[in-house]
Write a protein that holds these residues in place. Structure first.
Motif, PDB file in Angstrom:
ATOM      1  N   ASN A 147       0.797  -1.250  -0.046  1.00  0.00           N
ATOM      2  CA  ASN A 147       0.034   0.010  -0.052  1.00  0.00           C
ATOM      3  C   ASN A 147       0.737   1.418  -0.016  1.00  0.00           C
ATOM      4  O   ASN A 147       0.361   2.311   0.254  1.00  0.00           O
ATOM      5  CB  ASN A 147      -0.881   0.183   1.543  1.00  0.00           C
ATOM      6  N   ARG A 148       2.294   1.105  -0.095  1.00  0.00           N
ATOM      7  CA  ARG A 148       3.106   2.274  -0.193  1.00  0.00           C
ATOM      8  C   ARG A 148       2.736   3.161  -1.264  1.00  0.00           C
ATOM      9  O   ARG A 148       2.316   2.822  -2.300  1.00  0.00           O
ATOM     10  CB  ARG A 148       4.438   1.919   0.035  1.00  0.00           C
ATOM     11  N   PRO A 149       2.879   4.446  -1.109  1.00  0.00           N
ATOM     12  CA  PRO A 149       2.664   5.483  -2.404  1.00  0.00           C
ATOM     13  C   PRO A 149       3.546   5.131  -3.337  1.00  0.00           C
ATOM     14  O   PRO A 149       4.730   4.804  -3.373  1.00  0.00           O
ATOM     15  CB  PRO A 149       3.084   6.828  -1.516  1.00  0.00           C
ATOM     16  N   LEU A 150       3.232   5.404  -4.574  1.00  0.00           N
ATOM     17  CA  LEU A 150       4.049   5.261  -5.870  1.00  0.00           C
ATOM     18  C   LEU A 150       4.410   6.668  -6.582  1.00  0.00           C
ATOM     19  O   LEU A 150       3.766   7.510  -6.156  1.00  0.00           O
ATOM     20  CB  LEU A 150       3.491   4.249  -6.612  1.00  0.00           C
ATOM     21  N   SER A 151       5.067   6.441  -7.583  1.00  0.00           N
ATOM     22  CA  SER A 151       5.436   7.705  -8.203  1.00  0.00           C
ATOM     23  C   SER A 151       4.262   8.158  -9.063  1.00  0.00           C
ATOM     24  O   SER A 151       3.284   7.205  -9.553  1.00  0.00           O
ATOM     25  CB  SER A 151       6.598   7.325  -9.235  1.00  0.00           C
ATOM     26  N   ALA A 152       4.208   9.262  -9.572  1.00  0.00           N
ATOM     27  CA  ALA A 152       2.938   9.731 -10.384  1.00  0.00           C
ATOM     28  C   ALA A 152       3.117   8.998 -11.741  1.00  0.00           C
ATOM     29  O   ALA A 152       1.893   8.841 -12.467  1.00  0.00           O
ATOM     30  CB  ALA A 152       3.001  11.454 -10.475  1.00  0.00           C
ATOM     31  N   VAL A 153       4.278   9.055 -12.298  1.00  0.00           N
ATOM     32  CA  VAL A 153       4.304   8.703 -13.669  1.00  0.00           C
ATOM     33  C   VAL A 153       5.275   7.553 -13.717  1.00  0.00           C
ATOM     34  O   VAL A 153       6.465   7.640 -13.240  1.00  0.00           O
ATOM     35  CB  VAL A 153       4.874   9.930 -14.511  1.00  0.00           C
ATOM     36  N   TYR A 154       5.014   6.434 -14.620  1.00  0.00           N
ATOM     37  CA  TYR A 154       5.861   5.479 -14.874  1.00  0.00           C
ATOM     38  C   TYR A 154       5.895   5.169 -16.338  1.00  0.00           C
ATOM     39  O   TYR A 154       5.092   4.901 -17.093  1.00  0.00           O
ATOM     40  CB  TYR A 154       5.553   3.946 -14.459  1.00  0.00           C
TER      41      TYR A 154
END
Length: 418
Positions: free
Chosen positions: A171-178
């Motif tokens: 559930n950790r936050p991820l980057s906005a763009v991959y």
């Protein structure tokens, strides 16, 4: 190539004091071999812990064990014998007599009341679990090597300690763009209600704008559908992923519709490695090498026009002998063809899915080591630990990432953050 840093070596300095201690050990325990040393250290450890707890009790009561107080006032606290406690240490299991007091208010600091482990045995167990060993195999290994009594239930309890860690990681936050995300599946056998059945473990791996590989999620599921994949993609959205430039996957049922709904601007790319594998499974062993060489002329073509010409050539050559082999290339050409927009360097970053293939090789070893997992939760624990072990080695950035990112920025304007 940079030289690998050498690990420092611990050098033992033999002082007169150490020699005296060693001579005392040799005489007291009649040491003949390495196992005798282990037994002696185990005995000394147990004795040392007990003496430290006796000192703690003296401090707690305010007088030493050898002293007798004349203060017999009601409510006066005093020693009240010992309670035997079995603990696990680096030298094996041992019994220790823990001093007790009348008021049950004594809490030793050297060994907490409920503490039953005074070693790094938990980490040993988790490390073995990460390598795919079953709880039974771990239990036997702990007994054989460490002389440590660990039931299968105890080992399961130890590995369960990582469940909150897994939940936090998932559930950790991820980057906005991959720029690139891969989704791939590995199948495992799991026992549910005494019935063994196959489940798919999906690895979601991204390459972020910092040119690093990153496992975003591990998902265990059974029924592929657009609804299922929409749930998976929406979970990425909820964790902060606003945009994906290219999503590569095998022919997962329903994923195309889910991508269109969740990330309508995302380019869908079929995994070429899987396309080749799915083709060659219809080909006899004697023809595989030549067939694979011909297929390579299709997906390495300079552009889509040439690729289609090569596709027709390969199909014309092999379809009389293997009429079904090339069918998927025609059916999925819309998901294969995006690669031809890019240069050879950019293609290598995603069409071979080398990043996810190397991780999958690690996870497939779990299949060879454990034919059946006792539950989906046990499988998730093993997958997480194996993934954690594998990704610790991911220190090198993606090759030529500057060029790749520059080309992607031109292909997908205003979608890569500055």
């Amino acid at each position: 190539m940079a030289k690998r840093e050498r690990k420092s070596v611990h050098h033992v300095e033999m002082t007169d004091g150490k020699r005296a201690i060693i001579q005392g050990l040799l005489q007291e325990y009649d040491i003949q071999n390495a196992q005798d040393i282990q037994d002696a250290l185990k005995d000394l450890l147990g004795g040392t812990i007990k003496e430290m707890m006796e000192a703690e009790m003296d401090d707690h009561l305010g007088y030493e064990k050898s002293e007798r107080t004349s203060d017999d006032r009601e409510g006066r606290n005093y020693r009240n014998g010992y309670k035997n406690k079995r603990v696990n240490s680096s030298y094996g299991s041992m019994d220790i007599d823990v001093p007790q007091d009348r008021n049950s208010s004594f809490e030793p600091k050297i060994m907490k009341k409920r503490q039953k482990d005074i070693s790094d045995i938990d980490q040993k167990i988790i490390s073995m679990y990460a390598k795919g060993m079953t709880t039974k195999q771990i239990s036997e290994t702990m007994q054989d090597i460490y002389r440590f009594e660990a039931s299968e239930g105890f080992i399961s309890d130890v590995t369960d300690k990582i469940l909150p860690q897994i939940e936090e990681w998932q559930n950790r936050p991820l980057s906005a763009v991959y720029p690139i995300i891969f989704i791939d599946a590995i199948h495992f056998s799991v026992r549910e209600d005494s019935i063994v059945h196959k489940v798919a473990a999906y690895v979601v791996l991204g390459i972020n704008t910092e040119r690093k590989k990153e496992v975003l999620s591990l998902v265990i599921g059974e029924n592929e559908s657009s609804k299922y994949w929409l749930t998976v993609l929406n979970s990425l959205k909820n964790r902060g992923v606003q945009d994906i430039l290219i999503l590569g996957s095998d022919g997962l049922s329903g994923i195309k519709e889910a991508i269109t709904t969740a990330y309508p601007e995302t380019e869908q790319q079929r995994c070429i490695v899987h396309m080749v594998r799915n083709t060659l499974k219809y080909v006899a062993n004697k023809d595989m090498k030549e067939f694979a060489k011909d297929l390579k002329t299709v997906y390495t073509a300079v552009n889509e026009e040439v690729a289609l010409e090569q596709l027709e050539r390969v199909n014309g050559k092999w379809s009389p002998q293997y009429p079904y082999a090339m069918k998927r290339w025609y059916e999925n050409w819309d998901a294969v063809s995006p690669i031809f927009k890019f240069s050879a360097d950019v293609r290598k970053a995603f069409y071979t899915t080398n990043a996810i293939e190397s991780l999958n090789a690690t996870l497939r070893r779990l299949n060879r080591q454990r034919s059946v997992f006792p539950s989906a939760q046990a499988l998730l624990k093993a997958l997480y630990l194996a993934t954690f072990e594998a990704t610790r080695k991911w220190t090198m950035p993606i090759r030529n990432w500057g060029q790749i990112l520059g080309e992607l920025a031109i292909m997908y304007p205003d979608r890569i953050p500055e």
